[in-house]
Design a protein around this motif. Structure first.
Motif: not given
Length: 171
Positions: A134-146
């Motif tokens: 898990d790279l964490g939410t800081a590594a999410f792209h602009d809509w990466g939390g879907i």
């Protein structure tokens, strides 16, 4: 540099296997991308090669592979490296994937059969397995939390000289 040659894509969509009334979760799927590699390739080189491969440029949100893409799953591509993969045992990988697949109850027989033939055969036959941490939410792209859940493994099979990038996710 170690080269990987893309061979095939297998896709198992839970939606294609009817669940009993009120059961299951149909927005789940498994994506397995298989590659060939030269005998004697080192794992670290194979992991570098898969991250660099154009087939890795997939947001797993319906758009497919984007050769010029900047996303991988929920993450910006630039945040994923070979160092983001950790070795796991066959037992650990199978437990994670079975827990994920069965989290909403028993699976229809047709889906269980499809998962055994593709996903679990790949895990069982692998010489070694690696899991994307898990790279964490800081590594999410602009809509990466879907993605509700996103599990990624690399299965290296020395006997068949194949590497399989397998993703189990839902949205």
């Amino acid at each position: 540099m170690t080269e990987l040659y893309f061979v095939d894509l297998a896709f198992v969509n839970f939606r294609d296997h009817p669940f009993p009334e009120g059961g299951g979760h149909s927005c789940r799927w498994i994506d397995l991308k298989s590659f060939r590699f030269a005998q004697g390739s080192r794992d670290v080189d194979l992991l570098v090669a898969v991250v660099a491969h154009e087939q890795f440029r997939d947001d797993y949100a319906g758009g497919g592979v984007d050769r010029g893409g900047t996303r991988h799953g929920p993450y910006w591509l630039r945040t994923v490296s070979s160092n983001a993969y950790q070795p796991v045992t066959h037992t650990e990988a199978a437990q994670v994937l079975r827990r994920w697949a069965n989290q909403h109850g028993d699976l229809p027989d047709s889906l269980e059969t499809a998962l055994e033939a593709s996903l679990f055969t790949t895990v069982t036959s692998a010489s070694r397995l690696y899991r994307l941490r898990d790279l964490g939410t800081a590594a999410f792209h602009d809509w990466g939390g879907i993605h509700i859940d996103f599990h990624e493994f690399v299965a290296i099979d020395d006997d068949r000289q194949t590497l399989t990038l397998l993703v189990a996710a839902d949205d």
